[in-house]
Design a protein around this motif. Structure first.
Motif, mmCIF file in Angstrom:
data_model
loop_
_atom_site.group_PDB
_atom_site.id
_atom_site.type_symbol
_atom_site.label_atom_id
_atom_site.label_comp_id
_atom_site.label_asym_id
_atom_site.label_seq_id
_atom_site.Cartn_x
_atom_site.Cartn_y
_atom_site.Cartn_z
ATOM 1 N N TYR A 184 0.801 -1.228 0.000
ATOM 2 C CA TYR A 184 0.000 0.000 0.000
ATOM 3 C C TYR A 184 0.834 1.278 0.000
ATOM 4 N N LYS A 185 2.118 1.158 0.247
ATOM 5 C CA LYS A 185 2.966 2.348 0.366
ATOM 6 C C LYS A 185 4.256 2.092 -0.376
ATOM 7 N N GLN A 186 4.503 2.931 -1.383
ATOM 8 C CA GLN A 186 5.714 2.756 -2.173
ATOM 9 C C GLN A 186 6.923 3.063 -1.312
ATOM 10 N N ARG A 204 10.794 -17.141 4.039
ATOM 11 C CA ARG A 204 9.549 -17.014 3.282
ATOM 12 C C ARG A 204 8.337 -17.271 4.164
ATOM 13 N N ALA A 205 8.441 -18.261 5.047
ATOM 14 C CA ALA A 205 7.313 -18.580 5.920
ATOM 15 C C ALA A 205 7.025 -17.443 6.879
ATOM 16 N N VAL A 206 8.074 -16.900 7.490
ATOM 17 C CA VAL A 206 7.876 -15.779 8.416
ATOM 18 C C VAL A 206 7.305 -14.578 7.674
ATOM 19 N N ALA A 207 7.827 -14.316 6.473
ATOM 20 C CA ALA A 207 7.315 -13.190 5.688
ATOM 21 C C ALA A 207 5.861 -13.406 5.296
ATOM 22 N N MET A 208 5.471 -14.658 5.028
ATOM 23 C CA MET A 208 4.076 -14.938 4.716
ATOM 24 C C MET A 208 3.183 -14.557 5.884
ATOM 25 N N VAL A 209 3.574 -14.949 7.086
ATOM 26 C CA VAL A 209 2.783 -14.573 8.261
ATOM 27 C C VAL A 209 2.685 -13.056 8.365
ATOM 28 N N ARG A 210 3.812 -12.381 8.254
ATOM 29 C CA ARG A 210 3.813 -10.915 8.378
ATOM 30 C C ARG A 210 2.896 -10.268 7.342
ATOM 31 N N ASP A 211 3.019 -10.708 6.091
ATOM 32 C CA ASP A 211 2.244 -10.073 5.023
ATOM 33 C C ASP A 211 0.751 -10.332 5.177
ATOM 34 N N LEU A 212 0.372 -11.546 5.552
ATOM 35 C CA LEU A 212 -1.043 -11.842 5.748
ATOM 36 C C LEU A 212 -1.619 -11.031 6.896
ATOM 37 N N VAL A 213 -0.889 -10.951 7.995
ATOM 38 C CA VAL A 213 -1.388 -10.220 9.163
ATOM 39 C C VAL A 213 -1.420 -8.722 8.891
ATOM 40 N N ASP A 214 -0.445 -8.209 8.169
ATOM 41 C CA ASP A 214 -0.398 -6.769 7.905
ATOM 42 C C ASP A 214 -1.457 -6.317 6.908
ATOM 43 N N THR A 215 -1.984 -7.230 6.113
ATOM 44 C CA THR A 215 -3.020 -6.857 5.150
ATOM 45 C C THR A 215 -4.313 -6.513 5.888
ATOM 46 N N PRO A 216 -4.884 -5.344 5.641
ATOM 47 C CA PRO A 216 -6.084 -4.940 6.383
ATOM 48 C C PRO A 216 -7.301 -5.771 6.008
ATOM 49 N N ASN A 233 -10.181 -5.117 4.901
ATOM 50 C CA ASN A 233 -10.914 -4.863 3.662
ATOM 51 C C ASN A 233 -10.336 -5.661 2.492
ATOM 52 N N ASP A 234 -9.083 -6.093 2.608
ATOM 53 C CA ASP A 234 -8.466 -6.917 1.576
ATOM 54 C C ASP A 234 -8.106 -8.317 2.079
ATOM 55 N N MET A 235 -8.485 -8.657 3.307
ATOM 56 C CA MET A 235 -8.188 -9.975 3.863
ATOM 57 C C MET A 235 -9.394 -10.444 4.668
ATOM 58 N N GLY A 236 -10.503 -10.672 3.937
ATOM 59 C CA GLY A 236 -11.687 -11.241 4.551
ATOM 60 C C GLY A 236 -11.683 -12.753 4.402
ATOM 61 N N PRO A 237 -12.769 -13.413 4.779
ATOM 62 C CA PRO A 237 -12.821 -14.871 4.656
ATOM 63 C C PRO A 237 -12.553 -15.381 3.246
ATOM 64 N N ALA A 238 -13.061 -14.697 2.237
ATOM 65 C CA ALA A 238 -12.835 -15.154 0.861
ATOM 66 C C ALA A 238 -11.369 -15.031 0.474
ATOM 67 N N GLU A 239 -10.733 -13.927 0.865
ATOM 68 C CA GLU A 239 -9.323 -13.732 0.538
ATOM 69 C C GLU A 239 -8.438 -14.718 1.293
ATOM 70 N N LEU A 240 -8.809 -15.021 2.547
ATOM 71 C CA LEU A 240 -8.050 -16.014 3.298
ATOM 72 C C LEU A 240 -8.181 -17.391 2.644
ATOM 73 N N GLN A 241 -9.368 -17.711 2.184
ATOM 74 C CA GLN A 241 -9.565 -18.944 1.417
ATOM 75 C C GLN A 241 -8.665 -18.939 0.185
ATOM 76 N N ARG A 258 -19.182 -11.259 3.330
ATOM 77 C CA ARG A 258 -18.009 -11.839 3.981
ATOM 78 C C ARG A 258 -18.433 -13.087 4.754
ATOM 79 N N ALA A 259 -19.061 -13.991 4.027
ATOM 80 C CA ALA A 259 -19.668 -15.172 4.626
ATOM 81 C C ALA A 259 -18.621 -16.061 5.281
ATOM 82 N N PRO A 260 -18.970 -16.688 6.405
ATOM 83 C CA PRO A 260 -18.038 -17.588 7.086
ATOM 84 C C PRO A 260 -17.850 -18.881 6.304
ATOM 85 N N ARG A 261 -16.740 -19.560 6.593
ATOM 86 C CA ARG A 261 -16.443 -20.810 5.889
ATOM 87 C C ARG A 261 -15.372 -21.581 6.658
#
Length: 467
Positions: free
Chosen positions: A116-118, A143-155, A157-165, A205-208
């Motif tokens: 989100y920020k250049q 890579r694994a640690v960065a994956m956790v960081r990037d997923l958690v840092d994503t707000p 509005n862009d990381m709802g149940p569908a995006e997590l799926q 943002r239906a549960p699943r």
């Protein structure tokens, strides 16, 4: 994502600057062994080898310089992080070859969340390793640690149940794993607590429940479960604004579980992996679950809702029950769950130390030992049987949030224990998944806490003869 493989490469004699690692206790010995020009440069820089101190040392030619980095007396994954963040672009070599566990900090100090920020272009600082066999392992961990960081840092509005799926499906596609997602009527009937927690966010943002299966069915079956509350308003027991501010990170357990699954599959660990991520948003609407409601569960236990903000244990309860069932009559031989579950764990242990619970002392001991080995610490708290009465309800089998607030992380663990067979080894990590302040190699934001420990424990268990 950062190309970590380009930052740690085999040493084939390429031109490189030497990076001296100097421990404070050995500073005088190191300094006395240096030529006069090095001693003069060190004195001019006021370098005393305190952890994080850094000095450039000129050589005989303009491009013939080296650097010295002060580190503590005990090796940590973050020893090289200050240098990786400050050195000029170029190639570097350690006198002793491979950096060991410090490779992780070297790599992660050069990772940025820039969706989100250049950001300013990062100078590429490459470390040469004298042990090519360990490069792939270090890169995979980063890579694994960065994956956790990037997923958690994503707000949210862009990381709802569908995006997590979608994130689970992306990882599955990389490794040839299969996935299935249960939602709608199937969720209501099969996983009623997951459905109840997330129903106020329907339809957008239906549960699943998202599941991944991978590996040879003949191998030992293991289950990894991650709490995927993509945003937690608290429901009708609404959080104050300050408490809601970081609730994009309430899917941090799911991020840990997915990153661990990625490590398992990339390393082709000889297991049959079952990953389960209940993905919901705990929202507020006319059909939101209410305090006083009584929910059925997949396990068959009824649960009285004392507090709608104690929702994570509800979705985990259904997911744990499913995990314990196994497949074709074959149960897992162990279950591990990750969850950003209780503020009580943070009050007790602070942000850096996940609380660990387990029903098998040998398995708990193995995980604690692995955490010490890789410097990813955990602290065991008890599933204290004397507190089970706190979960009693006058009108249901269980109460999801005992009054009074005593032993909040323990009672949450005891709640989850009700959904796991007593004879099935199970570990529960109550992790924060967040760095509240920046440190070298560990920016403020999403954090992987407990991930490396569990991975090391699984490696030790399923590949005991590896070098």
């Amino acid at each position: 994502m950062t190309d970590f493989a380009s930052l740690l490469v085999p040493d084939r004699g390429q031109p490189a600057h030497v990076l001296h690692i100097v421990r404070a206790a050995g500073f005088d010995e190191w300094l006395n062994a240096q030529p006069e020009r090095v001693r003069a440069a060190v004195a001019a820089a006021s370098f005393k080898a305190k952890p994080g101190e850094f000095a450039l040392i000129p050589g005989n030619k303009a491009d013939d310089w080296s650097a010295a980095l002060g580190v503590g007396d005990t090796a940590t994954p973050w020893d090289l992080a200050p240098a990786a963040a400050r050195l000029p672009e170029g190639h570097y070599r350690l006198p002793d070859g491979h950096p060991g566990i410090a490779a992780l900090g070297w790599l992660l100090a050069q990772h940025r969340f820039d969706r989100y920020k250049q950001a300013e272009p990062m100078p590429q600082r490459v470390l040469l390793s004298g042990d090519p066999a360990r490069i792939e392992e270090s890169v995979a961990l980063a890579r694994a640690v960065a994956m956790v960081r990037d997923l958690v840092d994503t707000p949210a509005n862009d990381m709802g149940p569908a995006e997590l799926q979608g994130a689970v499906e992306d990882v599955a596609n990389q490794h040839g794993a299969s996935t299935r997602t249960t939602r709608g009527d199937g969720l209501e009937q099969g996983f009623p607590m997951i459905a109840a927690v997330g129903r106020a966010a329907v339809p957008a943002r239906a549960p699943r429940l998202v599941e991944l299966e991978w590996g040879d069915p003949a191998h030992p079956r293991i289950a990894i479960v991650g709490k995927g509350v993509c945003f937690d308003s608290g429901g009708l027991d609404i959080k104050p604004g300050s408490g809601m501010r970081l609730m994009k990170k309430d899917m941090g357990g799911a991020a840990h579980a997915l990153a661990l699954a990625d490590l398992i599959m990339a390393a082709r660990l000889p297991v049959r992996l079952h990953l389960l991520i209940p993905a919901v948003e705990n929202a507020i609407a006319g059909d939101a679950m209410r305090p006083g409601d009584i929910l059925p569960s997949r396990k068959g236990l009824s649960v009285e809702i004392a507090n709608t903000d104690a929702e994570g244990r509800l979705i985990l309860g259904d997911a744990l029950a499913k995990a314990a069932e196994g497949d074709g009559g074959i149960r897992p031989e162990l279950i591990v769950d990750f969850a950003t579950l209780t503020g009580a764990a943070r009050v007790a242990l602070g942000p850096e130390l996940p609380a660990l619970f387990g029903n098998d002392e040998a398995l708990v001991a193995a995980l604690l030992a692995a955490g010490r080995e890789v410097r990813d610490p955990l602290w065991q708290l008890p599933l204290w049987p004397g507190y089970r009465d706190m979960l009693k309800s006058d009108v249901a089998d269980l109460n999801n949030a005992p009054d009074g607030g005593f032993a909040g992380s323990i009672t949450a663990g005891l709640f989850l224990e009700k959904f796991v067979p007593a004879d099935l080894p199970w570990l529960h990590l109550d992790t924060f998944a967040w760095n509240p302040s920046a440190k070298p190699g560990r920016p403020k934001g999403g954090a992987a806490l407990g991930l490396r420990a569990v991975w090391a424990m699984l490696e030790n268990r399923y590949t005991p003869d590896r070098d």
